[in-house]
Design a protein around this motif. Structure first.
Motif, PDB file in Angstrom:
ATOM      1  N   VAL A  83       0.129  -1.160  -0.175  1.00 11.62           N
ATOM      2  CA  VAL A  83      -0.248   0.314  -0.071  1.00 11.62           C
ATOM      3  C   VAL A  83       0.554   1.552   0.054  1.00 11.62           C
ATOM      4  O   VAL A  83       2.112   1.342   0.721  1.00 11.62           O
ATOM      5  N   VAL A  84       1.046   2.153  -0.372  1.00  7.98           N
ATOM      6  CA  VAL A  84       1.038   3.640  -0.677  1.00  7.98           C
ATOM      7  C   VAL A  84       0.335   4.204   0.006  1.00  7.98           C
ATOM      8  O   VAL A  84      -0.975   4.945  -0.838  1.00  7.98           O
ATOM      9  N   LEU A  85       0.705   4.927   0.756  1.00  4.08           N
ATOM     10  CA  LEU A  85       0.399   5.955   1.771  1.00  4.08           C
ATOM     11  C   LEU A  85       0.590   7.332   1.115  1.00  4.08           C
ATOM     12  O   LEU A  85       1.894   8.097   1.002  1.00  4.08           O
ATOM     13  N   ALA A  86       0.019   8.539   0.484  1.00  7.80           N
ATOM     14  CA  ALA A  86      -0.085   9.797  -0.244  1.00  7.80           C
ATOM     15  C   ALA A  86       0.081  10.877   0.744  1.00  7.80           C
ATOM     16  O   ALA A  86      -1.869  11.048   0.610  1.00  7.80           O
ATOM     17  N   PHE A  87       0.321  11.385   1.699  1.00 11.66           N
ATOM     18  CA  PHE A  87       0.060  12.223   2.238  1.00 11.66           C
ATOM     19  C   PHE A  87       0.405  14.062   1.592  1.00 11.66           C
ATOM     20  O   PHE A  87       1.172  14.702   1.054  1.00 11.66           O
ATOM     21  N   TRP A  88      -1.155  14.649   0.944  1.00  8.44           N
ATOM     22  CA  TRP A  88      -1.315  15.790   0.247  1.00  8.44           C
ATOM     23  C   TRP A  88      -2.703  16.394   1.249  1.00  8.44           C
ATOM     24  O   TRP A  88      -2.882  16.737   2.258  1.00  8.44           O
ATOM     25  N   SER A  89      -1.997  18.118   0.769  1.00 15.22           N
ATOM     26  CA  SER A  89      -3.025  18.578   1.216  1.00 15.22           C
ATOM     27  C   SER A  89      -2.991  20.168  -0.113  1.00 15.22           C
ATOM     28  O   SER A  89      -1.967  19.990  -0.786  1.00 15.22           O
ATOM     29  N   GLN A  90      -4.274  20.625   0.042  1.00 18.22           N
ATOM     30  CA  GLN A  90      -4.412  21.519  -1.413  1.00 18.22           C
ATOM     31  C   GLN A  90      -3.986  22.999  -1.214  1.00 18.22           C
ATOM     32  O   GLN A  90      -3.320  23.599  -2.226  1.00 18.22           O
ATOM     33  N   GLN A  91      -3.071  22.727   0.285  1.00 16.61           N
ATOM     34  CA  GLN A  91      -2.522  23.991   0.326  1.00 16.61           C
ATOM     35  C   GLN A  91      -0.994  24.060  -0.423  1.00 16.61           C
ATOM     36  O   GLN A  91      -0.159  24.996  -0.372  1.00 16.61           O
ATOM     37  N   SER A  92      -0.346  23.060  -0.747  1.00 17.39           N
ATOM     38  CA  SER A  92       0.365  22.456  -1.486  1.00 17.39           C
ATOM     39  C   SER A  92       0.249  22.203  -3.217  1.00 17.39           C
ATOM     40  O   SER A  92       0.521  20.811  -2.937  1.00 17.39           O
ATOM     41  N   PRO A  93       1.016  22.571  -3.944  1.00 18.95           N
ATOM     42  CA  PRO A  93       0.479  22.363  -5.028  1.00 18.95           C
ATOM     43  C   PRO A  93       0.933  21.042  -5.524  1.00 18.95           C
ATOM     44  O   PRO A  93       0.856  20.598  -5.989  1.00 18.95           O
ATOM     45  N   GLU A  94       2.490  21.346  -4.866  1.00 26.09           N
ATOM     46  CA  GLU A  94       3.021  19.789  -5.082  1.00 26.09           C
ATOM     47  C   GLU A  94       2.691  18.943  -4.876  1.00 26.09           C
ATOM     48  O   GLU A  94       1.985  17.930  -5.435  1.00 26.09           O
ATOM     49  N   SER A  95       2.294  18.646  -3.386  1.00 18.46           N
ATOM     50  CA  SER A  95       1.400  17.501  -3.357  1.00 18.46           C
ATOM     51  C   SER A  95      -0.107  17.217  -3.663  1.00 18.46           C
ATOM     52  O   SER A  95       0.420  15.555  -4.364  1.00 18.46           O
ATOM     53  N   VAL A  96      -0.471  17.625  -4.631  1.00 14.99           N
ATOM     54  CA  VAL A  96      -1.571  18.264  -5.870  1.00 14.99           C
ATOM     55  C   VAL A  96      -0.632  17.282  -6.829  1.00 14.99           C
ATOM     56  O   VAL A  96      -1.740  16.545  -7.240  1.00 14.99           O
ATOM     57  N   ALA A  97       0.150  17.964  -7.207  1.00 19.49           N
ATOM     58  CA  ALA A  97       0.969  17.712  -8.766  1.00 19.49           C
ATOM     59  C   ALA A  97       1.105  15.805  -8.066  1.00 19.49           C
ATOM     60  O   ALA A  97       0.939  14.745  -9.081  1.00 19.49           O
ATOM     61  N   LEU A  98       2.108  15.712  -7.464  1.00 19.52           N
ATOM     62  CA  LEU A  98       2.312  14.196  -6.963  1.00 19.52           C
ATOM     63  C   LEU A  98       1.110  13.607  -7.014  1.00 19.52           C
ATOM     64  O   LEU A  98       1.471  11.767  -7.431  1.00 19.52           O
TER      65      LEU A  98
END
Length: 281
Positions: free
Chosen positions: A24-39
């Motif tokens: 399982v790959v856990l991807a932690f992201w936030s709308q406040q971080s454009p980089e995390s949205v792209a990833l």
């Protein structure tokens, strides 16, 4: 389990349980971080393309703060690889798909292994034709004995004795286990059943009168019916190579009928189709 899902407090136990059997790959992201949205978008595309190799569980840290805190997430984006309920790898920040794939490949089963496992499930249900498609793909990627044995099993189910024999011939002594022995026994029984008295009689007549095209065509038809297509095509190609119109075109017609019956993807059919084209053109 789906290839991509949103991880929440409600389903986190299901995801942890799933990691006992699958990466399982856990991807932690936030709308406040454009980089995390792209990833997150990159990982989603990879999970969908490689469906079955891993599950992508996306964690929206704006909503699931408790989960982010539990995994001690400090930066966005952060990606963790979960196996048997524990993080075993990961990275922080943005990475290219090639870098991510290289990291994941250290932990994920090969594509051929997934295809082999799915083919085994299909064969257990006696559904050999779709299994054969998967096995052909898997064997092309990795022609190893593990696949060859299951591939031969599928061929035997579909009465392709010749290719089953070819596959079993590639299996080395170290891999000739009880499964191999059972397949050899199945093949021997199938070949014995295919060697009927009618075929032996026709073969004798053709041996006695090799120029008797009528007898030869009868032998070829009998061999085809017994699934001995490699022998049938080889015998029939001999007079065709000398005269494409032999027997008023009946020989060529029979040759084409056998190729059609074998199908477009059949290796033997493709081999003899090329031979026929060399005569025509």
């Amino acid at each position: 389990m789906e290839a991509v899902l949103e991880l929440t407090k409600d389903n986190i136990q299901d995801v942890v349980d799933a990691s006992m059997k699958q990466i399982v790959v856990l991807a932690f992201w936030s709308q406040q971080s454009p980089e995390s949205v792209a990833l997150s978008q990159t990982l989603t595309g990879m999970a969908q393309k490689q469906f079955g190799r891993f599950v992508l569980a996306k964690v929206d840290c704006d909503k699931e703060i408790e989960i982010a805190n539990y995994f001690q997430i400090q930066n966005m984006p952060t990606t963790l690889v979960l196996s048997e309920g524990k993080p075993i790898d990961g990275f922080a920040g943005l990475q290219e798909e090639e870098q991510i794939a290289a990291m994941l490949d250290k932990h994920l089963p090969a594509q051929w292994q997934l295809q082999l496992n799915e083919a085994k499930n299909l064969l257990a249900l006696q559904d050999a034709e779709p299994a054969l498609v998967l096995l052909k793909q898997a064997y092309t990627e990795s022609p190893n004995a593990e696949i060859a044995l299951v591939y031969a099993d599928a061929c035997l189910m579909l009465d392709d004795f010749e290719f089953a024999a070819e596959l079993l011939a590639t299996v080395g002594l170290a891999d000739q286990d009880s499964y191999y022995q059972s397949l050899k026994a199945k093949l021997a029984l199938a070949l014995d059943a295919a060697d009927s008295p009618e075929i032996r009689q026709l073969q004798q007549l053709v041996d006695n009168e090799p120029d008797n095209i009528t007898q030869l065509l009868l032998l070829v038809k009998a061999l085809h019916q017994a699934k001995r297509n490699e022998e049938a095509l080889a015998i029939l190609f001999s007079p065709l190579s000398k005269d494409i119109g032999v027997a008023n075109g009946d020989a060529k017609q029979l040759f084409l009928e056998i190729l059609t019956a074998l199908g477009q993807g059949n290796t033997l059919a493709n081999q003899y189709r090329r031979k026929l084209y060399s005569l025509l053109y």
